[in-house]
Scaffold this active site. Structure first.
Site, mmCIF file in Angstrom:
data_model
loop_
_atom_site.group_PDB
_atom_site.id
_atom_site.type_symbol
_atom_site.label_atom_id
_atom_site.label_comp_id
_atom_site.label_asym_id
_atom_site.label_seq_id
_atom_site.Cartn_x
_atom_site.Cartn_y
_atom_site.Cartn_z
ATOM 1 C CD GLU A 25 -2.876 -1.095 2.411
ATOM 2 O OE1 GLU A 25 -2.830 -0.110 3.179
ATOM 3 O OE2 GLU A 25 -3.700 -2.022 2.536
ATOM 4 C CB ILE A 37 -1.186 -4.079 -8.025
ATOM 5 C CG1 ILE A 37 -1.488 -3.572 -6.597
ATOM 6 C CG2 ILE A 37 -1.749 -5.474 -8.261
ATOM 7 C CD1 ILE A 37 -0.742 -4.303 -5.492
ATOM 8 N NE ARG A 95 33.721 -1.605 -31.384
ATOM 9 C CZ ARG A 95 33.617 -0.480 -32.088
ATOM 10 N NH1 ARG A 95 33.078 -0.513 -33.300
ATOM 11 N NH2 ARG A 95 34.016 0.666 -31.579
ATOM 12 N N GLY A 100 29.807 2.536 -26.139
ATOM 13 C CA GLY A 100 28.775 3.516 -26.467
ATOM 14 C C GLY A 100 27.521 2.873 -27.009
ATOM 15 C CD GLU A 150 7.467 -11.969 -5.412
ATOM 16 O OE1 GLU A 150 7.760 -12.845 -4.578
ATOM 17 O OE2 GLU A 150 6.933 -12.218 -6.503
ATOM 18 C CB THR A 172 14.277 -3.943 -0.536
ATOM 19 O OG1 THR A 172 14.393 -4.080 0.894
ATOM 20 C CG2 THR A 172 13.149 -2.974 -0.870
#
Length: 387
Positions: A135, A165, A276, A349, A372, A374
């Site tokens: 809440e 929620i 890369r 980047g 659920e 911390t």
């Protein structure tokens, strides 16, 4: 699943059936869910394509027992489904994860009539389930909730606001925790099934979030919502105990989500560094890059072992499940945050742009350290339940 040896070290190793499930879910996720992941995130829209595909393949709520029309999947199978969906789209993985979160109180504590009434439509894919505990002024301190349920004849009348929620407005059913006796604190909280169609149920605007943008997070408003008394889950005053027992099991699904996000980031980064080129060769040839990849893979392996072990504890109903679930959720989500951050770094980047998926994965990973319970709360839970 029977335990062999010391349960603390009895890893629940995937069976051949679990491996086959992983292969099928991965193929489905890559073909039907991954192509929409970036669009879902960019537009902040519900991943309907994912829901349709999961329902079509009976993967949206695999935890529902066969006796109620479900697949009857064990805890590890449920983890694997969530993990593989989260690997390509964290928002979509909240469909099977929150269906379990919302419906598990009914499975654990509901009457047979309640189970038949609500688990059947869930199993068929005709409805989704959400969980209403938090809440505006009751987050980590859930006992401080203000939502009330007052008995009136054969009914209860609910009034209050639930916040944060997941899938609110999309789900048809909601497990709602409400105060039935303010004098009894946690033992004065009861659980109920509320339907979206009930008069007096409405929803706030979707929250504007950092990540998991495809999964709507909204407030649920209960304004003189009258429901039959037989929609109470379990006995009066047992709602908070049911809520906490539920989280013992479902924190493992958050670990699974975190694990999937981390694996997806590592998989993408591995492919990128091989292609890369800098200084005349693939950057994968540089030791600094190799060390980063090794650390990422090592942490994911450890998180997977801890998560699967917790799934075993959930399946067996081990006495140390509270510790196991908290440990898996806490460790896997911390790993997800570290691995996705490193994946962004490996892409340089490019990793910082939305043209590549790792920045989305990094944003999505953050919530796994928060909801659920911390990770600070998880550490408190672990300390109080040391095996």
């Amino acid at each position: 699943m029977a335990s062999s040896g010391n349960a603390d070290f009895d890893l629940y190793r995937p069976s051949e059936e679990h491996d086959m499930l992983r292969d099928s879910v991965r193929s489905l996720a890559e073909a039907k869910i991954a192509p929409f992941a970036a669009e879902v995130d960019e537009e902040g829209r519900f991943p309907q394509e994912a829901l349709d595909s999961l329902v079509a393949n009976d993967l949206h709520a695999v935890h529902v027992p066969e006796s109620y029309g479900g697949a009857g999947a064990d805890a590890l199978a449920t983890v694997i489904v969530i993990e593989e969906v989260a690997r390509v789209c964290a928002s979509s993985s909240l469909i099977p994860a929150v269906n379990k979160l919302g419906s598990l109180p009914v499975i654990l504590s509901g009457s047979e009539e309640l189970k038949k009434r609500y688990l059947g439509p869930l199993a068929k894919g005709d409805a989704m389930f959400s969980y209403c505990l938090s809440e505006p002024d009751a987050g980590s301190d859930a006992v401080g909730m203000k939502t009330k349920a007052v008995r009136d004849g054969d009914s209860f009348v609910l009034n209050g606001v639930k916040r944060w929620i997941t899938n609110a407005g999309v789900s048809d059913y909601y497990t709602v925790m409400a105060v039935t006796d303010p004098e009894k604190r946690s033992k004065g909280i009861s659980a109920f099934v509320v339907e979206k169609s009930d008069e007096g149920v409405s929803f706030g605007a979707p929250e504007k979030k950092l990540g998991i943008k495809g999964s709507p997070t909204r407030e649920v408003y209960l304004d003189n919502v009258r429901i039959p008394a037989d929609r109470m889950i379990g006995a009066e005053g047992t709602g908070f105990a049911t809520a906490m027992k539920t989280l013992d099991h479902t924190r493992i699904t958050i670990a699974a989500q975190a694990l999937g996000i981390a694996q997806g980031a590592l998989d993408y980064a591995k492919g990128y560094v091989k292609e890369r080129k800098q200084f005349g060769k693939p950057i994968a040839d540089f030791q600094g890059i190799q060390f980063m990849l090794a650390d990422m893979a090592m942490k994911i392996s450890a998180a997977r072992a801890l998560t699967y072990q917790a799934a075993a504890a959930s399946e067996r109903g081990d006495a140390d499940l509270t510790y196991q679930g908290a440990a898996a959720k806490c460790f896997a989500s911390d790993v997800a945050m570290e691995v996705t951050t490193d994946a962004v770094q490996l892409l340089g980047g490019y990793g910082y742009t939305r043209d590549y998926p790792v920045e989305r994965m990094m944003r999505d990973a953050k919530i796994t350290q928060i909801y659920e319970g911390t990770n600070q709360v998880q550490r408190i839970v672990m300390a109080r339940n040391l095996p």
